[in-house]
Scaffold this active site. Structure first.
Site, short mmCIF file in Angstrom:
data_model
loop_
_atom_site.label_atom_id
_atom_site.label_comp_id
_atom_site.label_asym_id
_atom_site.label_seq_id
_atom_site.Cartn_x
_atom_site.Cartn_y
_atom_site.Cartn_z
N GLY A 158 68.92 -19.61 -39.03
CA GLY A 158 69.74 -20.88 -39.38
C GLY A 158 69.30 -21.32 -40.55
O GLY A 158 70.25 -21.59 -41.52
N TYR A 159 68.05 -21.39 -41.11
CA TYR A 159 67.68 -22.01 -42.29
C TYR A 159 68.11 -21.14 -43.40
O TYR A 159 68.87 -21.61 -44.41
CB TYR A 159 66.10 -21.80 -42.23
N ALA A 160 68.18 -19.92 -43.36
CA ALA A 160 68.68 -18.90 -44.26
C ALA A 160 70.25 -19.05 -44.61
O ALA A 160 70.80 -19.03 -45.78
CB ALA A 160 68.40 -17.33 -44.08
N SER A 162 71.87 -21.81 -43.72
CA SER A 162 72.43 -23.03 -44.33
C SER A 162 72.06 -23.22 -45.93
O SER A 162 72.89 -23.59 -46.64
CB SER A 162 71.42 -24.16 -43.64
N LYS A 163 70.93 -22.30 -46.06
CA LYS A 163 70.71 -22.53 -47.71
C LYS A 163 71.30 -21.61 -48.64
O LYS A 163 71.55 -21.85 -49.72
CB LYS A 163 69.13 -22.28 -47.84
#
Length: 254
Positions: A158-160, A162-163
């Site tokens: 999810g973080y990857a 989003s960024k």
């Protein structure tokens, strides 16, 4: 001649996630360059450490506590913000979160929480505050991106996602707004000693592996972001648009 290029006297900067870590250092760097600071964080309270440090520099600090991951609360904050602060010259979209679990076990709640704060909120803030900047023909917007704007990472899908999307958003907004006097750029932190990397730093094997790849041979510190933030917020970067400035001790060069 160099000093006026970086002088932010008379400017007002909104910094999200300014209570600690990179966001706090960004806010302090902007204040040291002369900007007044509007800070927002979910846990920010009057009399906070960041408020004391900014005001000790002779700059004003206005604090807001808001749950930026909640859409209704976000719009209520924006309405209050713009009513009380009609001119915001600099927007630093720094607030974010990370939730770790392998992709095959990564639940919807993790995905939704991370995407809401890391992508939805920065876009909405940039759009609403950017409208006013376009009307004035001037403004600076800075997004906190990540090395995972370029790489995939491990156990943080999810973080990857989003960024990675955030880096494309930087370019999309820059394409539309550069000709209107609004510069939009991003800063991609490398491995920095903050709460987000505590799990990695506490894992001897992962920590050693990470340090062995960083040419600077150290974890980054939040203070490493003062200079890059002031640069992108000042006249020194007036012809810099749609760029992701990597601050990583040389990691991406290996």
């Amino acid at each position: 001649m160099a000093a006026p290029l970086f002088d932010l006297s008379g400017k007002t900067a909104l910094v999200t996630g300014c209570n600690k870590g990179i966001g706090k250092a960004m806010a302090l760097g902007l204040a040291e360059a002369g900007a007044d600071i509007i800070g927002v964080s979910g846990s920010l309270a009057p009399g906070s450490d960041i408020e004391k440090e900014v005001t000790s520099l002779g700059r004003s600090f206005t604090s807001y506590a808001a749950n930026l991951s909640d859409r209704e609360a976000l719009y209520a904050f924006i309405q209050q913000l713009q009513a009380e602060n009609p001119v915001i010259d600099i927007l630093v979209n720094n607030a974010g979160t990370i939730m770790r679990k392998p992709a095959a076990e990564h639940p919807d709640e993790y995905w939704d929480t991370v995407l809401a704060l890391n992508l939805d909120t920065p876009f909405i803030l940039a759009r609403e505050i950017g409208k006013k900047m376009i009307e004035r023909g001037a403004g600076k917007i800075i997004f906190t991106c990540s090395l995972l704007s370029f790489q995939g990472g491990i156990n943080v899908p999810g973080y990857a996602a989003s960024k990675g999307a955030l880096s494309s958003l930087v370019k999309a907004l820059a394409n539309e707004w550069a000709s209107k006097g609004v510069t939009v750029n991003g800063i991609a932190p490398g491995y920095i000693a903050t709460d987000n990397t505590e799990a990695l730093r506490n894992d001897p094997e992962r920590s050693a592996s990470i340090l062995s790849r960083i040419p600077a041979a150290r974890w980054g510190q939040p203070e490493d972001f003062k200079g890059p933030t002031v640069f992108l917020a000042s006249d020194a970067s007036s012809y810099v648009n749609g760029t992701i400035l990597v601050v990583d001790g040389g990691w991406m060069g290996r």
